[in-house]
Write a protein that holds these residues in place. Structure first.
Motif, PDB file in Angstrom:
ATOM      1  N   TRP A 128       0.849  -1.188   0.000  1.00 44.00           N
ATOM      2  CA  TRP A 128       0.000   0.000   0.000  1.00 44.00           C
ATOM      3  C   TRP A 128       0.885   1.239   0.000  1.00 44.00           C
ATOM      4  CZ3 TRP A 128      -5.172   0.712  -0.572  1.00 44.00           C
ATOM      5  CH2 TRP A 128      -5.972  -0.428  -0.523  1.00 44.00           C
ATOM      6  N   PRO A 129       0.398   2.340  -0.564  1.00 48.46           N
ATOM      7  CA  PRO A 129       1.178   3.576  -0.533  1.00 48.46           C
ATOM      8  C   PRO A 129       1.436   4.038   0.896  1.00 48.46           C
ATOM      9  CG  PRO A 129      -0.604   3.726  -2.144  1.00 48.46           C
ATOM     10  CD  PRO A 129      -0.842   2.477  -1.346  1.00 48.46           C
ATOM     11  N   LEU A 130       2.575   4.665   1.106  1.00 48.56           N
ATOM     12  CA  LEU A 130       2.978   5.063   2.453  1.00 48.56           C
ATOM     13  C   LEU A 130       1.984   5.990   3.133  1.00 48.56           C
ATOM     14  CD1 LEU A 130       6.756   5.759   1.702  1.00 48.56           C
ATOM     15  CD2 LEU A 130       5.871   3.912   3.134  1.00 48.56           C
ATOM     16  N   HIS A 131       1.426   6.957   2.385  1.00 50.06           N
ATOM     17  CA  HIS A 131       0.616   8.007   3.013  1.00 50.06           C
ATOM     18  C   HIS A 131      -0.753   7.531   3.485  1.00 50.06           C
ATOM     19  CE1 HIS A 131      -0.895   7.958  -1.120  1.00 50.06           C
ATOM     20  NE2 HIS A 131      -1.994   8.528  -0.663  1.00 50.06           N
ATOM     21  N   ALA A 138      -5.891   8.732  -3.661  1.00 48.83           N
ATOM     22  CA  ALA A 138      -6.995   8.707  -2.695  1.00 48.83           C
ATOM     23  C   ALA A 138      -7.742   7.381  -2.790  1.00 48.83           C
ATOM     24  CB  ALA A 138      -7.945   9.860  -2.949  1.00 48.83           C
ATOM     25  N   PHE A 139      -8.081   6.814  -1.622  1.00 50.67           N
ATOM     26  CA  PHE A 139      -8.849   5.580  -1.561  1.00 50.67           C
ATOM     27  C   PHE A 139     -10.217   5.812  -0.936  1.00 50.67           C
ATOM     28  CE2 PHE A 139      -4.356   4.507  -1.465  1.00 50.67           C
ATOM     29  CZ  PHE A 139      -4.263   3.630  -2.531  1.00 50.67           C
ATOM     30  N   THR A 140     -10.306   6.829  -0.106  1.00 49.08           N
ATOM     31  CA  THR A 140     -11.582   7.250   0.476  1.00 49.08           C
ATOM     32  C   THR A 140     -11.554   8.778   0.515  1.00 49.08           C
ATOM     33  OG1 THR A 140     -10.921   7.479   2.807  1.00 49.08           O
ATOM     34  CG2 THR A 140     -11.448   5.244   2.021  1.00 49.08           C
ATOM     35  N   PRO A 141     -12.670   9.428   0.843  1.00 51.27           N
ATOM     36  CA  PRO A 141     -12.655  10.897   0.973  1.00 51.27           C
ATOM     37  C   PRO A 141     -11.734  11.383   2.091  1.00 51.27           C
ATOM     38  CG  PRO A 141     -14.906  10.092   0.726  1.00 51.27           C
ATOM     39  CD  PRO A 141     -14.050   8.889   0.946  1.00 51.27           C
ATOM     40  N   HIS A 142     -11.285  10.472   2.951  1.00 51.76           N
ATOM     41  CA  HIS A 142     -10.455  10.857   4.093  1.00 51.76           C
ATOM     42  C   HIS A 142      -8.964  10.641   3.851  1.00 51.76           C
ATOM     43  CE1 HIS A 142     -14.206  11.093   6.352  1.00 51.76           C
ATOM     44  NE2 HIS A 142     -14.517   9.913   5.846  1.00 51.76           N
ATOM     45  N   THR A 143      -8.599  10.073   2.710  1.00 53.89           N
ATOM     46  CA  THR A 143      -7.188   9.847   2.412  1.00 53.89           C
ATOM     47  C   THR A 143      -6.464  11.178   2.257  1.00 53.89           C
ATOM     48  OG1 THR A 143      -7.798   7.834   1.195  1.00 53.89           O
ATOM     49  CG2 THR A 143      -5.572   8.664   0.894  1.00 53.89           C
ATOM     50  N   ILE A 144      -5.287  11.277   2.833  1.00 58.40           N
ATOM     51  CA  ILE A 144      -4.482  12.498   2.716  1.00 58.40           C
ATOM     52  C   ILE A 144      -3.975  12.630   1.287  1.00 58.40           C
ATOM     53  CG2 ILE A 144      -2.409  13.699   3.498  1.00 58.40           C
ATOM     54  CD1 ILE A 144      -2.636  12.123   6.121  1.00 58.40           C
ATOM     55  N   THR A 145      -4.363  13.701   0.627  1.00 58.38           N
ATOM     56  CA  THR A 145      -3.907  13.954  -0.740  1.00 58.38           C
ATOM     57  C   THR A 145      -3.260  15.322  -0.887  1.00 58.38           C
ATOM     58  OG1 THR A 145      -6.116  14.763  -1.342  1.00 58.38           O
ATOM     59  CG2 THR A 145      -5.640  12.436  -1.774  1.00 58.38           C
ATOM     60  N   ASP A 146      -3.260  16.105   0.176  1.00 54.28           N
ATOM     61  CA  ASP A 146      -2.666  17.436   0.143  1.00 54.28           C
ATOM     62  C   ASP A 146      -1.244  17.378   0.709  1.00 54.28           C
ATOM     63  OD1 ASP A 146      -2.674  20.396  -0.021  1.00 54.28           O
ATOM     64  OD2 ASP A 146      -2.564  20.226   2.168  1.00 54.28           O
ATOM     65  N   CYS A 183       6.177  13.604  -0.600  1.00 55.77           N
ATOM     66  CA  CYS A 183       5.100  14.537  -0.270  1.00 55.77           C
ATOM     67  C   CYS A 183       4.638  15.344  -1.479  1.00 55.77           C
ATOM     68  CB  CYS A 183       5.537  15.486   0.844  1.00 55.77           C
ATOM     69  SG  CYS A 183       5.654  14.714   2.472  1.00 55.77           S
ATOM     70  N   GLU A 184       5.507  15.493  -2.451  1.00 56.81           N
ATOM     71  CA  GLU A 184       5.154  16.263  -3.649  1.00 56.81           C
ATOM     72  C   GLU A 184       4.169  15.517  -4.537  1.00 56.81           C
ATOM     73  OE1 GLU A 184       8.928  17.127  -5.332  1.00 56.81           O
ATOM     74  OE2 GLU A 184       9.433  18.678  -3.846  1.00 56.81           O
ATOM     75  N   ARG A 204       2.735  16.768   5.266  1.00 63.63           N
ATOM     76  CA  ARG A 204       3.918  17.229   6.006  1.00 63.63           C
ATOM     77  C   ARG A 204       3.571  17.504   7.466  1.00 63.63           C
ATOM     78  NH1 ARG A 204       4.376  20.400   1.194  1.00 63.63           N
ATOM     79  NH2 ARG A 204       5.944  19.524  -0.220  1.00 63.63           N
ATOM     80  N   ARG A 205       2.401  18.089   7.707  1.00 66.45           N
ATOM     81  CA  ARG A 205       1.985  18.356   9.083  1.00 66.45           C
ATOM     82  C   ARG A 205       1.772  17.051   9.852  1.00 66.45           C
ATOM     83  NH1 ARG A 205      -1.170  22.382   6.434  1.00 66.45           N
ATOM     84  NH2 ARG A 205      -3.027  21.044   6.505  1.00 66.45           N
ATOM     85  N   VAL A 206       1.153  16.087   9.204  1.00 62.66           N
ATOM     86  CA  VAL A 206       0.910  14.793   9.839  1.00 62.66           C
ATOM     87  C   VAL A 206       2.235  14.104  10.184  1.00 62.66           C
ATOM     88  CG1 VAL A 206       0.033  12.452   9.448  1.00 62.66           C
ATOM     89  CG2 VAL A 206      -1.357  14.429   8.815  1.00 62.66           C
ATOM     90  N   LEU A 207       3.193  14.149   9.270  1.00 63.81           N
ATOM     91  CA  LEU A 207       4.490  13.516   9.509  1.00 63.81           C
ATOM     92  C   LEU A 207       5.234  14.191  10.654  1.00 63.81           C
ATOM     93  CD1 LEU A 207       5.660  12.918   5.818  1.00 63.81           C
ATOM     94  CD2 LEU A 207       4.606  11.279   7.397  1.00 63.81           C
ATOM     95  N   ALA A 208       5.125  15.502  10.740  1.00 67.36           N
ATOM     96  CA  ALA A 208       5.755  16.220  11.854  1.00 67.36           C
ATOM     97  C   ALA A 208       5.138  15.789  13.183  1.00 67.36           C
ATOM     98  CB  ALA A 208       5.603  17.725  11.653  1.00 67.36           C
ATOM     99  N   GLU A 209       3.828  15.581  13.181  1.00 67.90           N
ATOM    100  CA  GLU A 209       3.142  15.141  14.398  1.00 67.90           C
ATOM    101  C   GLU A 209       3.558  13.716  14.767  1.00 67.90           C
ATOM    102  OE1 GLU A 209       0.379  15.572  17.632  1.00 67.90           O
ATOM    103  OE2 GLU A 209       1.547  16.914  16.363  1.00 67.90           O
ATOM    104  N   VAL A 210       3.767  12.877  13.771  1.00 66.09           N
ATOM    105  CA  VAL A 210       4.218  11.503  14.021  1.00 66.09           C
ATOM    106  C   VAL A 210       5.593  11.526  14.685  1.00 66.09           C
ATOM    107  CG1 VAL A 210       4.923   9.329  12.940  1.00 66.09           C
ATOM    108  CG2 VAL A 210       2.867  10.506  12.140  1.00 66.09           C
ATOM    109  N   ARG A 211       6.478  12.372  14.180  1.00 60.66           N
ATOM    110  CA  ARG A 211       7.812  12.468  14.781  1.00 60.66           C
ATOM    111  C   ARG A 211       7.740  13.021  16.204  1.00 60.66           C
ATOM    112  NH1 ARG A 211       8.932  13.968   9.423  1.00 60.66           N
ATOM    113  NH2 ARG A 211       8.633  16.190   9.903  1.00 60.66           N
ATOM    114  N   ARG A 212       6.811  13.938  16.437  1.00 61.24           N
ATOM    115  CA  ARG A 212       6.687  14.541  17.765  1.00 61.24           C
ATOM    116  C   ARG A 212       6.147  13.555  18.790  1.00 61.24           C
ATOM    117  NH1 ARG A 212       3.221  16.911  21.212  1.00 61.24           N
ATOM    118  NH2 ARG A 212       1.399  16.403  19.926  1.00 61.24           N
ATOM    119  N   THR A 213       5.142  12.782  18.407  1.00 63.71           N
ATOM    120  CA  THR A 213       4.466  11.889  19.353  1.00 63.71           C
ATOM    121  C   THR A 213       5.034  10.478  19.375  1.00 63.71           C
ATOM    122  OG1 THR A 213       2.819  11.220  17.709  1.00 63.71           O
ATOM    123  CG2 THR A 213       2.328  13.183  19.045  1.00 63.71           C
TER     124      THR A 213
END
Length: 247
Positions: free
Chosen positions: A131-134, A161-169, A155-156, A174-183
């Motif tokens: 599956w794609p990483l994102h 997209a697989f559902t309306p909730h898939t991250i495509t922006d 990220c570029e 980038r914000r999500v990945l920063a949060e993953v590194r933080r938490t």
């Protein structure tokens, strides 16, 4: 027209097999590999003699056990799975939900182990699936701790997209990945299916590099993320220590 080398032709025969096509006739292999029937017959014969392919009584070919023997030597495959399995089983016993172990291969995750109960939420996962990483919790955990340049390139996009909730922006990713590194954990909600949520944590190798990720996938409607996070972290830390990592 570029002439394909002998190794390329041989690999194209093996690449004709996938999860949707685990059994193929000689004609099917020829078509999917883009080779003449004569060439396919010669290459399939050589692979079958070596044990990479097996032919059943109906004349249909399957992947042979010899490839499994070779694949078992991969340090990120069966060897990692064997070390991780006790901790995955503990995580399953604590949650009775889908438990997964995955590694990164380019822009995708490859699942090398999956434990599931009869009442667990349905997932589109099997051992060997990609599956794609994102779009997955394990993928986000691996991407967040990957090489910064490769991370920026991923990220570029494009971001499927697989559902309306898939991250495509890209900015959101980038914000999500920063949060993953933080938490230290990744939470992926309804990205692959509308009814599932996953919590994932990175697995470190002896040198500290993230080499895999472990996750638990639960029904989105019943997800208790604060309860799941410590359990997933504990499993990931246990596997990392078993691999020789010392924080």
């Amino acid at each position: 027209m570029t002439t394909r080398s002998a190794p390329d032709r041989l690999l194209s025969v093996l690449s004709a097999f996938d999860h949707e096509h685990p059994a193929l006739s000689l004609t099917d292999i020829s078509r999917r590999a883009g080779l003449t029937l004569t060439t396919t017959h010669r290459l399939v014969g050589a692979l079958a003699r070596w044990g990479a392919l097996e032919r059943d009584e109906a004349g249909v070919y399957h992947v042979g056990l010899r490839l499994w023997e070779v694949a078992a030597l991969a340090p990120r495959g069966l060897a990692l799975r064997q070390i991780a399995l006790p901790y995955l089983e503990d995580l399953y016993e604590a949650t009775h939900e889908n438990v997964q172990l995955a590694v990164r291969d380019g822009g995708e995750v490859v699942y090398i182990e999956w434990l599931s109960g009869r009442s667990a939420v349905g997932v589109h996962i099997r051992v060997g699936a990609r599956w794609p990483l994102h779009a997955t919790g394990v993928g986000l955990a691996l991407l967040a701790h990957g090489d910064p340049a490769a991370q920026q390139h991923y990220c570029e996009g494009p971001l499927t997209a697989f559902t309306p909730h898939t991250i495509t922006d890209p900015a959101q990713l980038r914000r999500v990945l920063a949060e993953v590194r933080r938490t230290g954990v990744a939470v992926s909600s309804r990205q692959v299916t509308d009814d599932a949520l996953s919590v994932a944590a990175p697995v470190h190798g002896p040198g500290g590099t993230v080499i895999a990720a472990v996750s638990v996938v639960v029904p989105q409607a019943d997800a208790q993320v604060p309860v799941l996070v410590p359990a997933v972290r504990l499993a990931a830390r246990g596997i990392s220590r078993a691999l020789g990592w010392r924080p």
